[in-house]
Motif scaffolding. Structure first.
Motif, PDB file in Angstrom:
ATOM      1  N   ILE A 167       0.717  -1.286   0.172  1.00  0.00           N
ATOM      2  CA  ILE A 167      -0.007  -0.040  -0.075  1.00  0.00           C
ATOM      3  C   ILE A 167       0.846   1.406  -0.103  1.00  0.00           C
ATOM      4  N   LEU A 168       1.969   1.287   0.641  1.00  0.00           N
ATOM      5  CA  LEU A 168       2.584   2.462   0.915  1.00  0.00           C
ATOM      6  C   LEU A 168       3.004   3.282  -0.350  1.00  0.00           C
ATOM      7  N   PRO A 169       3.612   2.560  -1.360  1.00  0.00           N
ATOM      8  CA  PRO A 169       4.080   3.110  -2.892  1.00  0.00           C
ATOM      9  C   PRO A 169       2.849   3.505  -3.615  1.00  0.00           C
ATOM     10  N   VAL A 170       1.631   2.788  -3.401  1.00  0.00           N
ATOM     11  CA  VAL A 170       0.315   3.341  -3.964  1.00  0.00           C
ATOM     12  C   VAL A 170      -0.157   4.632  -3.370  1.00  0.00           C
ATOM     13  N   ALA A 171      -0.060   4.779  -1.976  1.00  0.00           N
ATOM     14  CA  ALA A 171      -0.612   5.882  -1.155  1.00  0.00           C
ATOM     15  C   ALA A 171       0.234   7.039  -1.515  1.00  0.00           C
ATOM     16  N   VAL A 172       1.552   6.795  -1.548  1.00  0.00           N
ATOM     17  CA  VAL A 172       2.540   7.921  -1.987  1.00  0.00           C
ATOM     18  C   VAL A 172       2.404   8.417  -3.239  1.00  0.00           C
ATOM     19  N   ALA A 173       1.906   7.534  -4.086  1.00  0.00           N
ATOM     20  CA  ALA A 173       1.581   7.978  -5.588  1.00  0.00           C
ATOM     21  C   ALA A 173       0.196   8.618  -5.691  1.00  0.00           C
ATOM     22  N   MET A 188      -0.279  12.676  -6.421  1.00  0.00           N
ATOM     23  CA  MET A 188      -1.211  13.443  -7.497  1.00  0.00           C
ATOM     24  C   MET A 188      -2.129  14.212  -6.904  1.00  0.00           C
ATOM     25  N   VAL A 189      -2.788  13.821  -5.576  1.00  0.00           N
ATOM     26  CA  VAL A 189      -3.896  14.702  -5.041  1.00  0.00           C
ATOM     27  C   VAL A 189      -3.102  15.957  -4.614  1.00  0.00           C
ATOM     28  N   ALA A 190      -1.699  16.200  -4.236  1.00  0.00           N
ATOM     29  CA  ALA A 190      -1.190  17.441  -3.983  1.00  0.00           C
ATOM     30  C   ALA A 190      -1.177  18.207  -5.284  1.00  0.00           C
ATOM     31  N   LEU A 191      -0.714  17.715  -6.432  1.00  0.00           N
ATOM     32  CA  LEU A 191      -0.796  18.242  -7.724  1.00  0.00           C
ATOM     33  C   LEU A 191      -2.073  19.036  -7.902  1.00  0.00           C
ATOM     34  N   PHE A 192      -2.927  18.135  -7.992  1.00  0.00           N
ATOM     35  CA  PHE A 192      -4.324  18.541  -8.090  1.00  0.00           C
ATOM     36  C   PHE A 192      -4.789  19.691  -7.386  1.00  0.00           C
ATOM     37  N   LEU A 193      -4.605  19.591  -5.896  1.00  0.00           N
ATOM     38  CA  LEU A 193      -4.873  20.702  -5.134  1.00  0.00           C
ATOM     39  C   LEU A 193      -4.152  21.708  -5.490  1.00  0.00           C
TER      40      LEU A 193
END
Length: 452
Positions: free
Chosen positions: A23-29, A33-38
């Protein structure tokens, strides 16, 4: 020591390590992406603030969004419902292009003034990236379901800065009245890691605060360990919050059905929706109900934050935001429903606090979480959200508001793929595990009966 480390506990430790590594690599990705979106979304909204003429291009933006989904979107247009369907019944898959497409189309919606949210975008980013990683991992069907649930949790927790809420939301939203507890730890890992990743990127979330207030004295106040009068007011307001949730869900669906019935050329539907938004803005004489409703376009604008203060919302601010958002989403623009639901709830709470002579800040906070609880049928997650956003001092009122709104919203909701595991009423006559969308087909709404 040997007695403690049994084969079962060894298996638990092994699975915990395995899921953490998965999960950790998935959550970091997802968090990145969410940070970029915001960040991009904030730039787009502020750019429109300085260039208000962009609103006139909203119909053209709607056509562009329509063409994007028709050309490369494929099944991505089903949005959150597609991810929920894939968790319930795996097979169709979640297209990898869902993530960049929903990011682009959400930014376009907000850049040109559409009234939408950001939760839908974050959840779709989470589900799309999680499914892509799941294929790389070559997971089994059951493990893919858990990873998708964790992706939803990571996206939700990251976009609002509420990791525990994100984990509970991902479990509770799938089926009314039932939670899949074997996914709780993977979802929590995903939500915490996603939220932490957004923080590392330096993206900050809006802070809210309930102002201190004095409890009113009444005949029984000396004998009760709680403020019974305030509790009664909370219950009355929460019934209104729940009914407004149902009204919102019904309006969005009604606009989709009615516009699809009368407008044969599908690309004209967002054009009509954009023209309605422009007309409503000039009818109101102010742009307060466009976009998210979080940042103020000018001093004195009605926003979610202003609703926490006396005079911070107009009498019908909640109604106008509901109409704007229903038209925007119902005509094909993208984003999400949750932040507009926060706005609707906070401004409705502001209005009801004046009617009931109750604390403004508290009732704005209750509306904030309760309207969301009623529209998504996630009262537990929304109660926890109240604690994460506003602190734990008023948790009893949070719970009363969310669970009351959940009941009064009835069997309605913004997600048609949500299952009804346990009906809200014992004799509701609902088939177990039927979807909300199927329930709507068996019990036509008033506008569907009118069209027939």
């Amino acid at each position: 020591m040997k007695a403690l480390i049994t084969s079962e506990r060894y298996q638990i430790i092994k699975e915990l390590i395995r899921w953490s590594l998965l999960i950790l690599p998935v959550a970091v990705a997802i968090g990145s992406m969410v940070a970029l979106f915001l960040w991009i979304l904030d730039l787009a909204i502020n750019y429109r603030f300085h260039h208000p003429w962009l609103l006139f291009l909203l119909p053209l933006a709607g056509v562009l969004i329509h063409l994007i989904y028709r050309s490369v979107g494929r099944s991505s247009e089903k949005g959150n419902n597609l991810i929920m369907e894939e968790i319930h019944e795996p097979g169709g898959g979640v297209p990898p292009q869902m993530s960049p497409i929903i990011l682009l189309t959400t930014v376009l919606t907000h850049l040109f003034g559409g009234s939408a949210g950001r939760e839908g975008t974050a959840v779709q980013i989470g589900g799309s990236i999680a499914h892509l990683f799941g294929k790389w991992y070559r997971l089994s069907v059951q493990d893919m379901q858990l990873l998708l649930t964790s992706g939803v949790a990571a996206g939700f927790g990251a976009v609002f800065g509420t990791p525990l809420t994100g984990a509970l939301f991902a479990l509770e939203v799938l089926a009314i009245g039932r939670m899949q507890y074997n996914a709780l730890l993977p979802a929590l890992i995903g939500a915490v890691a996603g939220d932490y990743t957004v923080a590392v990127w330096g993206v900050h979330h809006t802070a809210y605060q309930i102002s201190a207030f004095r409890h009113e004295a009444y005949p029984l106040s000396a004998y009760l360990p709680f403020d019974g009068l305030l509790m009664l007011k909370v219950m009355l307001a929460s019934a209104a919050f729940g009914m407004s949730s149902a009204l919102f869900s019904s309006l969005v669906h009604a606009i989709k059905v009615v516009s699809g019935h009368f407008i044969r050329l599908k690309w004209l539907i967002p054009v009509a929706g954009g023209l309605v938004i422009i007309a409503l803005t000039y009818l109101n004489g102010k742009p307060d109900y466009l976009s998210l409703g979080v940042a103020a376009e000018y001093p004195g604008a009605v926003t979610i934050q202003s609703a926490f203060h006396t005079g911070g919302a107009d009498l019908l601010s909640w109604f106008w935001k509901m109409i704007y958002t229903a038209v925007t989403l119902g005509s094909g623009f993208k984003g999400g429903e949750v932040t507009p639901l926060f706005y609707i709830g906070a401004t409705l709470g502001n209005t009801l606090s004046n009617v009931l002579h109750a604390p403004v800040g508290l009732f704005a906070a209750l509306g904030f979480i309760a309207v969301f609880a009623g529209a998504t049928n996630t009262p537990l997650a929304c109660t926890v959200m109240g604690v994460e956003l506003f602190g734990g001092e008023h948790v009893l009122y949070f719970a009363i508001a969310c669970f009351t709104a959940y009941l009064f919203s009835g069997h309605s909701g913004i997600y048609s793929a949500q299952r009804i595991a346990v009906p809200k009423l014992l004799n509701a006559g609902i088939t177990p595990d039927s979807a909300l969308g199927d329930l709507g087909k068996s019990r036509p709404h008033w506008y569907e009966r009118f069209l027939k």
